[in-house]
Design a protein around this motif. Structure first.
Motif, mmCIF file in Angstrom:
data_model
loop_
_atom_site.group_PDB
_atom_site.id
_atom_site.type_symbol
_atom_site.label_atom_id
_atom_site.label_comp_id
_atom_site.label_asym_id
_atom_site.label_seq_id
_atom_site.Cartn_x
_atom_site.Cartn_y
_atom_site.Cartn_z
ATOM 1 N N CYS A 165 -12.743 0.224 2.578
ATOM 2 C CA CYS A 165 -12.231 0.409 1.516
ATOM 3 C C CYS A 165 -12.402 1.114 0.531
ATOM 4 O O CYS A 165 -10.673 1.375 0.251
ATOM 5 C CB CYS A 165 -13.475 -1.793 1.155
ATOM 6 N N ASP A 166 -13.382 1.981 0.456
ATOM 7 C CA ASP A 166 -13.436 3.428 -0.364
ATOM 8 C C ASP A 166 -12.043 4.197 -0.040
ATOM 9 O O ASP A 166 -11.058 4.104 -1.144
ATOM 10 C CB ASP A 166 -14.447 4.312 -0.597
ATOM 11 N N ALA A 167 -12.343 4.196 0.884
ATOM 12 C CA ALA A 167 -10.753 5.744 1.617
ATOM 13 C C ALA A 167 -9.651 4.682 1.506
ATOM 14 O O ALA A 167 -8.259 5.407 0.850
ATOM 15 C CB ALA A 167 -10.940 5.319 3.540
ATOM 16 N N LEU A 168 -9.290 3.228 0.811
ATOM 17 C CA LEU A 168 -8.185 2.889 0.822
ATOM 18 C C LEU A 168 -8.114 2.944 -0.723
ATOM 19 O O LEU A 168 -6.224 2.363 -1.690
ATOM 20 C CB LEU A 168 -7.803 0.857 1.242
ATOM 21 N N ALA A 169 -7.950 3.796 -2.251
ATOM 22 C CA ALA A 169 -7.892 3.279 -3.455
ATOM 23 C C ALA A 169 -7.176 4.070 -3.211
ATOM 24 O O ALA A 169 -6.603 5.252 -3.065
ATOM 25 C CB ALA A 169 -9.567 4.178 -4.337
ATOM 26 N N GLY A 170 -5.914 3.748 -4.256
ATOM 27 C CA GLY A 170 -4.609 4.230 -4.391
ATOM 28 C C GLY A 170 -3.518 3.817 -3.760
ATOM 29 O O GLY A 170 -2.478 4.299 -3.606
ATOM 30 N N ILE A 171 -3.623 3.407 -2.629
ATOM 31 C CA ILE A 171 -2.887 2.983 -1.075
ATOM 32 C C ILE A 171 -2.101 1.648 -1.431
ATOM 33 O O ILE A 171 -3.130 0.548 -1.986
ATOM 34 C CB ILE A 171 -2.709 3.081 -0.031
ATOM 35 N N ALA A 172 -1.045 1.808 -2.005
ATOM 36 C CA ALA A 172 -0.607 0.689 -3.079
ATOM 37 C C ALA A 172 -0.205 -0.248 -1.149
ATOM 38 O O ALA A 172 -0.732 -1.418 -2.163
ATOM 39 C CB ALA A 172 1.121 1.250 -3.719
ATOM 40 N N ARG A 173 0.346 -0.203 -0.379
ATOM 41 C CA ARG A 173 0.141 -1.135 0.760
ATOM 42 C C ARG A 173 -0.993 -0.959 2.092
ATOM 43 O O ARG A 173 0.528 0.358 2.688
ATOM 44 C CB ARG A 173 1.809 -1.321 0.832
ATOM 45 N N VAL A 174 -1.225 -1.743 2.739
ATOM 46 C CA VAL A 174 -1.867 -1.192 3.617
ATOM 47 C C VAL A 174 -1.717 -2.370 4.812
ATOM 48 O O VAL A 174 -1.206 -3.307 4.418
ATOM 49 C CB VAL A 174 -3.578 -1.013 3.922
ATOM 50 N N LEU A 175 -1.731 -1.675 5.681
ATOM 51 C CA LEU A 175 -1.220 -2.799 7.721
ATOM 52 C C LEU A 175 -2.264 -2.564 8.010
ATOM 53 O O LEU A 175 -2.872 -1.428 8.513
ATOM 54 C CB LEU A 175 -0.432 -2.318 8.337
ATOM 55 N N ILE A 176 -2.963 -3.526 8.092
ATOM 56 C CA ILE A 176 -4.534 -3.280 9.162
ATOM 57 C C ILE A 176 -3.995 -3.781 10.489
ATOM 58 O O ILE A 176 -2.949 -5.021 11.114
ATOM 59 C CB ILE A 176 -6.049 -4.663 8.825
ATOM 60 N N ALA A 177 -4.426 -2.861 11.148
ATOM 61 C CA ALA A 177 -4.364 -2.724 12.789
ATOM 62 C C ALA A 177 -5.306 -2.934 13.780
ATOM 63 O O ALA A 177 -6.660 -2.497 12.774
ATOM 64 C CB ALA A 177 -3.306 -1.961 13.359
ATOM 65 N N GLY A 178 -6.001 -3.447 14.709
ATOM 66 C CA GLY A 178 -7.080 -3.276 15.952
ATOM 67 C C GLY A 178 -7.127 -4.395 16.155
ATOM 68 O O GLY A 178 -6.643 -5.776 15.988
ATOM 69 N N PRO A 238 -12.842 -8.247 -3.252
ATOM 70 C CA PRO A 238 -11.245 -8.645 -3.160
ATOM 71 C C PRO A 238 -10.473 -8.534 -4.014
ATOM 72 O O PRO A 238 -9.792 -8.588 -4.029
ATOM 73 C CB PRO A 238 -12.077 -10.419 -3.962
ATOM 74 N N HIS A 239 -10.662 -7.602 -4.763
ATOM 75 C CA HIS A 239 -9.897 -6.823 -5.580
ATOM 76 C C HIS A 239 -8.139 -6.236 -4.220
ATOM 77 O O HIS A 239 -7.641 -5.633 -4.938
ATOM 78 C CB HIS A 239 -10.171 -5.959 -6.914
ATOM 79 N N LEU A 240 -8.707 -6.003 -3.420
ATOM 80 C CA LEU A 240 -8.158 -5.164 -2.103
ATOM 81 C C LEU A 240 -7.025 -6.544 -1.607
ATOM 82 O O LEU A 240 -6.025 -5.133 -0.498
ATOM 83 C CB LEU A 240 -9.563 -4.360 -1.467
ATOM 84 N N VAL A 241 -7.375 -7.694 -1.574
ATOM 85 C CA VAL A 241 -7.141 -8.232 -1.382
ATOM 86 C C VAL A 241 -4.868 -8.007 -1.658
ATOM 87 O O VAL A 241 -4.312 -8.033 -0.403
ATOM 88 C CB VAL A 241 -7.440 -9.600 -1.309
ATOM 89 N N PRO A 242 -4.541 -7.785 -2.458
ATOM 90 C CA PRO A 242 -3.060 -8.073 -2.841
ATOM 91 C C PRO A 242 -3.019 -6.553 -2.044
ATOM 92 O O PRO A 242 -1.256 -6.838 -2.373
ATOM 93 C CB PRO A 242 -3.106 -7.994 -4.223
ATOM 94 N N GLN A 243 -3.181 -5.731 -2.037
ATOM 95 C CA GLN A 243 -3.195 -4.192 -1.381
ATOM 96 C C GLN A 243 -2.598 -4.402 0.136
ATOM 97 O O GLN A 243 -2.026 -4.059 1.013
ATOM 98 C CB GLN A 243 -3.840 -2.901 -1.045
ATOM 99 N N ILE A 244 -3.379 -5.218 0.953
ATOM 100 C CA ILE A 244 -3.509 -6.070 2.719
ATOM 101 C C ILE A 244 -1.818 -6.364 2.374
ATOM 102 O O ILE A 244 -2.284 -7.878 2.232
ATOM 103 C CB ILE A 244 -4.246 -5.818 3.114
ATOM 104 N N ALA A 245 -1.058 -5.748 3.154
ATOM 105 C CA ALA A 245 0.456 -6.361 3.332
ATOM 106 C C ALA A 245 0.960 -7.582 4.547
ATOM 107 O O ALA A 245 0.984 -8.175 5.181
ATOM 108 C CB ALA A 245 1.570 -5.271 3.093
#
Length: 126
Positions: free
Chosen positions: A55-68, A85-92
């Motif tokens: 999660c820390d590594a995702l700071a500043g990234i606008a849109r993220v796709l999680i795969a696996g 929960p503040h990261l939820v909107p970043q995860i597309a």
């Protein structure tokens, strides 16, 4: 270079984070650091620490796709929703995949975001 999109290939021990735009991609890996202790629940704490580093590594990234794998995604999703929960909107989105190469992963993410934008920009019939 500013890369505002990313795809994360996650399992319970590694996360490959690739930031990209239409022409470039650069990736790095976050790994867990298991501790051998007899303390009850240490596996859960170690997993939470690992997910926290992702999660820390995702700071500043606008849109993220999680795969696996599905189980890893589910555990990571639960962690994010409960602890970050503040990261939820970043995860597309979330995509189940099994061992793609970095090129395949970036291609998947580029297709996903093109479709995601197309759907976001389409108007619903009135």
């Amino acid at each position: 270079m500013s890369l505002y999109n990313a795809v994360v290939l996650i399992d319970h021990h590694h996360a490959k984070i690739v930031q990209f735009d239409a022409d470039h991609a650069e990736g790095h890996t976050v790994k867990d650091h298991p501790r051998n202790t007899r303390q009850h629940g240490s596996d859960v704490r170690t997993e939470h620490e690992f997910f926290g580093h992702v999660c820390d590594a995702l700071a500043g990234i606008a849109r993220v796709l999680i795969a696996g794998p599905h189980t890893s995604q589910s555990d990571f999703r639960h962690y994010v929703e409960k602890h970050r929960p503040h990261l939820v909107p970043q995860i597309a989105g979330w995509e189940t995949v099994d061992h793609p190469s970095e090129g395949q992963l970036v291609a998947l993410a580029r297709r996903f975001f093109v479709e995601h934008e197309r759907m976001a920009n389409s108007k619903l019939p009135s």
